[in-house]
Structure formats: C-alpha cells, structure tokens
Design a protein around this motif. Structure first.
Motif, PDB file in Angstrom:
ATOM      1  N   VAL A   1       0.812  -1.218   0.000  1.00 23.32           N
ATOM      2  CA  VAL A   1       0.000   0.000   0.000  1.00 23.32           C
ATOM      3  C   VAL A   1       0.845   1.267   0.000  1.00 23.32           C
ATOM      4  O   VAL A   1       0.421   2.303  -0.515  1.00 23.32           O
ATOM      5  CB  VAL A   1      -0.980  -0.017   1.199  1.00 23.32           C
ATOM      6  CG1 VAL A   1      -0.236   0.113   2.526  1.00 23.32           C
ATOM      7  CG2 VAL A   1      -2.032   1.068   1.060  1.00 23.32           C
ATOM      8  N   ALA A   2       2.046   1.219   0.540  1.00 23.16           N
ATOM      9  CA  ALA A   2       2.907   2.400   0.590  1.00 23.16           C
ATOM     10  C   ALA A   2       3.937   2.420  -0.530  1.00 23.16           C
ATOM     11  O   ALA A   2       4.776   3.320  -0.579  1.00 23.16           O
ATOM     12  CB  ALA A   2       3.617   2.484   1.945  1.00 23.16           C
ATOM     13  N   ASP A   3       3.882   1.438  -1.434  1.00 22.75           N
ATOM     14  CA  ASP A   3       4.882   1.337  -2.486  1.00 22.75           C
ATOM     15  C   ASP A   3       4.546   2.227  -3.676  1.00 22.75           C
ATOM     16  O   ASP A   3       3.384   2.535  -3.938  1.00 22.75           O
ATOM     17  CB  ASP A   3       4.991  -0.102  -2.991  1.00 22.75           C
ATOM     18  CG  ASP A   3       5.627  -1.024  -1.967  1.00 22.75           C
ATOM     19  OD1 ASP A   3       5.925  -0.560  -0.864  1.00 22.75           O
ATOM     20  OD2 ASP A   3       5.815  -2.209  -2.284  1.00 22.75           O
ATOM     21  N   ALA A   4       5.557   2.615  -4.427  1.00 23.80           N
ATOM     22  CA  ALA A   4       5.349   3.319  -5.687  1.00 23.80           C
ATOM     23  C   ALA A   4       4.600   2.405  -6.643  1.00 23.80           C
ATOM     24  O   ALA A   4       4.716   1.182  -6.571  1.00 23.80           O
ATOM     25  CB  ALA A   4       6.692   3.735  -6.284  1.00 23.80           C
ATOM     26  N   PRO A   5       3.805   2.960  -7.552  1.00 25.21           N
ATOM     27  CA  PRO A   5       2.935   2.147  -8.400  1.00 25.21           C
ATOM     28  C   PRO A   5       3.626   1.588  -9.626  1.00 25.21           C
ATOM     29  O   PRO A   5       4.682   2.059 -10.044  1.00 25.21           O
ATOM     30  CB  PRO A   5       1.851   3.138  -8.821  1.00 25.21           C
ATOM     31  CG  PRO A   5       2.577   4.449  -8.880  1.00 25.21           C
ATOM     32  CD  PRO A   5       3.570   4.404  -7.733  1.00 25.21           C
ATOM     33  N   LEU A   6       2.987   0.584 -10.181  1.00 22.65           N
ATOM     34  CA  LEU A   6       3.214   0.087 -11.524  1.00 22.65           C
ATOM     35  C   LEU A   6       4.545  -0.613 -11.786  1.00 22.65           C
ATOM     36  O   LEU A   6       5.601   0.008 -11.763  1.00 22.65           O
ATOM     37  CB  LEU A   6       3.045   1.219 -12.555  1.00 22.65           C
ATOM     38  CG  LEU A   6       1.661   1.873 -12.560  1.00 22.65           C
ATOM     39  CD1 LEU A   6       1.664   3.031 -13.540  1.00 22.65           C
ATOM     40  CD2 LEU A   6       0.592   0.882 -12.917  1.00 22.65           C
ATOM     41  N   LEU A   7       4.454  -1.896 -11.989  1.00 27.39           N
ATOM     42  CA  LEU A   7       5.509  -2.705 -12.577  1.00 27.39           C
ATOM     43  C   LEU A   7       6.728  -2.927 -11.703  1.00 27.39           C
ATOM     44  O   LEU A   7       7.691  -3.538 -12.126  1.00 27.39           O
ATOM     45  CB  LEU A   7       5.963  -2.115 -13.935  1.00 27.39           C
ATOM     46  CG  LEU A   7       4.844  -1.788 -14.922  1.00 27.39           C
ATOM     47  CD1 LEU A   7       5.444  -1.344 -16.244  1.00 27.39           C
ATOM     48  CD2 LEU A   7       3.934  -2.971 -15.146  1.00 27.39           C
TER      49      LEU A   7
ATOM     50  N   GLY B   1      -5.177   4.038 -12.941  1.00 30.17           N
ATOM     51  CA  GLY B   1      -3.934   3.610 -13.573  1.00 30.17           C
ATOM     52  C   GLY B   1      -3.889   2.179 -14.039  1.00 30.17           C
ATOM     53  O   GLY B   1      -2.842   1.706 -14.477  1.00 30.17           O
ATOM     54  N   VAL B   2      -5.010   1.468 -13.958  1.00 31.28           N
ATOM     55  CA  VAL B   2      -5.072   0.083 -14.429  1.00 31.28           C
ATOM     56  C   VAL B   2      -5.492   0.097 -15.899  1.00 31.28           C
ATOM     57  O   VAL B   2      -6.507   0.702 -16.231  1.00 31.28           O
ATOM     58  CB  VAL B   2      -6.086  -0.740 -13.603  1.00 31.28           C
ATOM     59  CG1 VAL B   2      -6.176  -2.173 -14.132  1.00 31.28           C
ATOM     60  CG2 VAL B   2      -5.712  -0.734 -12.131  1.00 31.28           C
ATOM     61  N   PRO B   3      -4.765  -0.552 -16.790  1.00 35.07           N
ATOM     62  CA  PRO B   3      -5.118  -0.539 -18.214  1.00 35.07           C
ATOM     63  C   PRO B   3      -6.266  -1.497 -18.532  1.00 35.07           C
ATOM     64  O   PRO B   3      -6.160  -2.382 -19.389  1.00 35.07           O
ATOM     65  CB  PRO B   3      -3.815  -0.954 -18.903  1.00 35.07           C
ATOM     66  CG  PRO B   3      -3.123  -1.799 -17.907  1.00 35.07           C
ATOM     67  CD  PRO B   3      -3.475  -1.247 -16.556  1.00 35.07           C
ATOM     68  N   GLN B   4      -7.366  -1.340 -17.822  1.00 36.02           N
ATOM     69  CA  GLN B   4      -8.500  -2.256 -17.942  1.00 36.02           C
ATOM     70  C   GLN B   4      -9.776  -1.534 -17.524  1.00 36.02           C
ATOM     71  O   GLN B   4      -9.826  -0.916 -16.463  1.00 36.02           O
ATOM     72  CB  GLN B   4      -8.258  -3.481 -17.039  1.00 36.02           C
ATOM     73  CG  GLN B   4      -9.221  -4.620 -17.253  1.00 36.02           C
ATOM     74  CD  GLN B   4      -8.909  -5.808 -16.358  1.00 36.02           C
ATOM     75  OE1 GLN B   4      -9.746  -6.658 -16.136  1.00 36.02           O
ATOM     76  NE2 GLN B   4      -7.685  -5.884 -15.830  1.00 36.02           N
TER      77      GLN B   4
ATOM     78  N   LEU C   1      -4.091  -4.823  -8.901  1.00 33.05           N
ATOM     79  CA  LEU C   1      -3.255  -4.352  -7.802  1.00 33.05           C
ATOM     80  C   LEU C   1      -3.392  -2.851  -7.570  1.00 33.05           C
ATOM     81  O   LEU C   1      -3.593  -2.412  -6.431  1.00 33.05           O
ATOM     82  CB  LEU C   1      -1.797  -4.717  -8.078  1.00 33.05           C
ATOM     83  CG  LEU C   1      -0.771  -4.230  -7.053  1.00 33.05           C
ATOM     84  CD1 LEU C   1      -1.092  -4.699  -5.653  1.00 33.05           C
ATOM     85  CD2 LEU C   1       0.636  -4.675  -7.467  1.00 33.05           C
ATOM     86  N   GLU C   2      -3.293  -2.043  -8.623  1.00 35.34           N
ATOM     87  CA  GLU C   2      -3.320  -0.598  -8.420  1.00 35.34           C
ATOM     88  C   GLU C   2      -4.691  -0.091  -7.986  1.00 35.34           C
ATOM     89  O   GLU C   2      -4.788   0.919  -7.280  1.00 35.34           O
ATOM     90  CB  GLU C   2      -2.859   0.126  -9.683  1.00 35.34           C
ATOM     91  CG  GLU C   2      -1.385  -0.062  -9.991  1.00 35.34           C
ATOM     92  CD  GLU C   2      -0.487   0.395  -8.845  1.00 35.34           C
ATOM     93  OE1 GLU C   2      -0.737   1.460  -8.262  1.00 35.34           O
ATOM     94  OE2 GLU C   2       0.482  -0.331  -8.531  1.00 35.34           O
TER      95      GLU C   2
ATOM     96  N   ALA D   1      -5.213   1.828  -4.380  1.00 28.76           N
ATOM     97  CA  ALA D   1      -5.824   3.157  -4.284  1.00 28.76           C
ATOM     98  C   ALA D   1      -6.819   3.225  -3.130  1.00 28.76           C
ATOM     99  O   ALA D   1      -6.824   4.177  -2.347  1.00 28.76           O
ATOM    100  CB  ALA D   1      -6.506   3.508  -5.608  1.00 28.76           C
ATOM    101  N   VAL D   2      -7.663   2.191  -3.015  1.00 26.83           N
ATOM    102  CA  VAL D   2      -8.649   2.164  -1.928  1.00 26.83           C
ATOM    103  C   VAL D   2      -7.958   1.991  -0.585  1.00 26.83           C
ATOM    104  O   VAL D   2      -8.255   2.698   0.391  1.00 26.83           O
ATOM    105  CB  VAL D   2      -9.678   1.042  -2.167  1.00 26.83           C
ATOM    106  CG1 VAL D   2     -10.643   0.937  -0.979  1.00 26.83           C
ATOM    107  CG2 VAL D   2     -10.451   1.300  -3.456  1.00 26.83           C
TER     108      VAL D   2
END
Length: 405
Positions: free
Chosen positions: A35-41, A190-193, A367-368, A372-373
C-alpha cells in the motif's frame, strides 16, 4: 452491542496484522502489503508499508498456493469459509479479537455477475452462494478489525440483488462500522483495464470512509466526456511496452470461428461480421455477448479480463500470427500480458495450467485499484501521514508520465 476496542498502536518496526477472506491468488493481499509502495511494474519486494497479511483463506487450494508463492510469510488456510470458525482463523494468524487492523476480501462474485444471468436463480437472486456475504459479516463481527474492505462486482448493487445488498449494508451498520460504498472503474486509477468493481469500506470507530479521487480519466463504455486535467487512461499498448513474451501452447484461436476472429480489427468484436460493418455478414446484430471475438484496441484500455472465457471469448491480442498451415489467426493474451493488464508485478508467479492462471487473474483485484482504496483507508486511519502520501503521489504522477510518454 459491540465491545469498544482501542485503536491499534504498533510497536516500532512491527507491522499490523490483516485477515484476508476469499483471498484467491492474492491481488488484494498484495495491495495490502504494498500500500505504501510506488505504483506500476515494480517487482515483488518487501514493502515499507504498515501492514502484513497474517492469515489468508480461500476455497481454492491452488489459488492459495499462488498466494503463498508470492507472500511466503502469510499463513494460509484452504477451505469453505462456511465451515471455518473465526476463532480458527485467529488461531492460525496468532491473533486475538481486535488485533487485526483490517479484514479484506471479495466474496465470490458468481452469484451477482452478469455473466450467468440466463440462469433463473441468478436473475432472481436465489444463488445459494450469496450467503457468503453473511460469512464475511460474521468474521467482521467476531474478529472486530479496525476497518474492513469488501470488493465485488458492480452487479451486486443492481436492483436484482437489492435485497442482498441492503441486508449486507444493514448488518455492517449494526456492527457500528458505518459502511460506505462506491463503484470504481479500474482504469481511473492507472489500471489498463475498463473493469468496474464495487467497494464497501467501514471503520470500527464509525467514522465515514472517503473514497480516493481518480488519478486518471478517459472514455469508457458509459463515459463520453471526462476530466482532461487528469492523466489519460493507460492503454493496452502502453501496458505492454518493453514486455518480451514467448508463444504459449494453444494460444491461437482456431476451430469454427478461427478465420473470422483473425479478420476482426483491434477494438472490434463479432459485430464486425454483421451487415453494419466491413466484415462478412455472418451474425445477427447484437446476437452474441459483447466479448465474443473481441480484440484489444491498442490505443485503449482492455475490457474486463474474464475468469473462465469460452474458446471464442476475448479480449484477444490485436496481432495475428500464422498457424502450422501458414494461415493467420488471432492469438490469446499471454500470461505476462495478463499480469500487465492487472498491474501485477512482472515477476508474480502463478500455479497451474493456462486455464488455472486465467481463472486466478480474472477473479483477482487489479493491484493498483486495490492499492488506491487501501491507501486512502490507511491515510484516514493514520498509518501513513499526509506528507508521506503526497510525496508518494508525486512518485505516482512521475511514473505515470513516463509510462504514457
């Protein structure tokens, strides 16, 4: 009346335990720990966040094997939640009542999904598995976490299931958790879906939870205008950028509709082969489900990934490949591509055959979206401060800008 319990104060260097129900492969669990990590990949690495998943349970032992492979410190318990006492979950997680900061989970969405609406029991909301919502409430009542996050399909909020939904909210409110709910579009975070899910969040202290504001915006099935000041939705092509994959067994779409599928352009479906479009006049207008022969559009987010697709249910990749006879065929998405569309780490490992992997990922929380929530809840509970959150949002913005450039 519920017993008042003090807020949890972790000791320095410790992480606060979380109970996970209906855990599946661990999408929401991974969001808890990251939850505190930088996003994406970014890869699966130990998080600096405040939480740890102490115990996770699911009916599918295979899905829990996947979870354990990626979160080896989490104790897992395979079994039917209806036969699993809350006291047993607390024992397995070395917890007592009130110890858990959160209970998280998404009861199986099958009873409420649009995918099975041809079944009378689903149209009339008579699916016996709907009782799993009651089991979720039972664990909340007996474990008394500081807060909970419940995720499900948007159809849970439809009038067809109004009775179940109203009863669920009333039961959670009676426990003092003041449940708040909202339907969120994964692409807006930020989720490509283009995946819609309802989240219900409640706090033991009765304070109202405030949902996060979207970070991204763009068109969808129901949106024709959007906030252009936000970062554009991440497209499928952007999600796959830099990804190297290899062919997978059975990935080509063959059989009765193989040739037709290969002729469908990216972003189109079987409707391409009706009298209204440029393909063959093979189907009646709106005679099939939307995902039949559906191809990804490179410049748009993916549609919702299906957990149990039929042989001609997409989304399929926009590219064609030759089969053994040299004939072009559409291809299914490869596992690394599925992971990207779910914003799971590239090194996330899954147990089982290709169909098992698809089912686990199709049933998971992106995950993203989960982060976010959970980030909003973590901030409001005081486990991360506003300054830290602002700094991380700057990292999010920078990361997204690089991704879409």
């Amino acid at each position: 009346m519920p017993v008042d319990l003090p807020a949890i104060t972790p000791s320095i260097g410790s992480k606060i335990p979380v109970i996970s129900l209906f855990s599946g492969a661990g999408g929401l669990d991974l969001a808890v720990e990251r939850v505190a990590d930088a996003p994406l990949l970014s890869p699966v690495v130990p998080s600096a966040g405040p939480f740890r998943v102490a115990v996770a349970t699911d009916y599918s032992a295979q899905a829990l094997d996947t979870l354990a492979l990626n979160l080896p410190e989490t104790a897992t318990w395979p079994g039917d939640i209806r036969d699993t006492p809350t006291s047993e979950l607390l024992r397995i997680g070395s917890l007592s009542e009130g110890d858990a900061a959160l209970v998280v989970g998404g009861p199986p969405c099958t009873p409420f999904s649009k995918s099975g609406f041809w079944l009378a029991e689903k149209r009339e909301s008579r699916d016996p598995n709907a009782s799993l919502l009651e089991e979720y409430v039972r664990v909340i009542a007996q474990a008394r976490p500081e807060a909970f996050v419940l995720e499900n399909v948007q159809a849970l909020t439809y009038k067809t299931h109004e009775k179940h939904f109203t009863q669920l909210l009333a039961a959670l409110a009676e426990l003092g958790y003041n449940p708040q709910w909202k339907t969120l579009l994964a692409a807006d975070f930020g989720v490509p879906q283009l995946r819609k899910r309802v989240f219900i969040v409640g706090r033991r202290d009765g304070r109202a939870f405030h949902f996060p504001e979207p970070t991204h915006a763009g068109p969808s099935e129901t949106t024709r205008t959007w906030d252009t000041s936000k970062v554009p939705h991440v497209t499928a092509e952007q999600a796959f950028a830099g990804l190297e994959t290899t062919a997978e067994m059975g990935e080509l779409v063959e059989g009765k509709y193989g040739e037709l599928a290969a002729e469908v352009p990216g972003g189109q479906n079987y409707l391409w082969h009706t009298s209204r479009f440029g393909g063959r006049n093979e189907f009646e207008w709106r005679s099939r489900y939307w995902t039949f022969l559906l191809r990804l559009a490179p410049q748009k987010p993916s549609s919702t990934l299906q957990a149990q697709p039929g042989p001609y249910v997409g989304p399929f990749h926009w590219e064609n490949l030759p089969n053994a006879e040299g004939e072009l065929r559409a291809r299914r998405l490869r596992v690394p591509e599925l992971l990207r569309l779910m914003t799971f780490p590239d090194n996330f490992r899954l147990i089982g055959r290709r169909a098992d992997v698809q089912r686990q990922l199709g049933n998971a929380v992106p995950l993203e979206l989960g982060k976010a929530v959970l980030r909003a809840l973590t901030l409001q509970l005081g486990y991360i401060d506003a300054e830290t959150d602002s700094d991380d949002r700057l990292v999010r913005s920078t990361s997204d800008a690089v991704l879409i450039s």
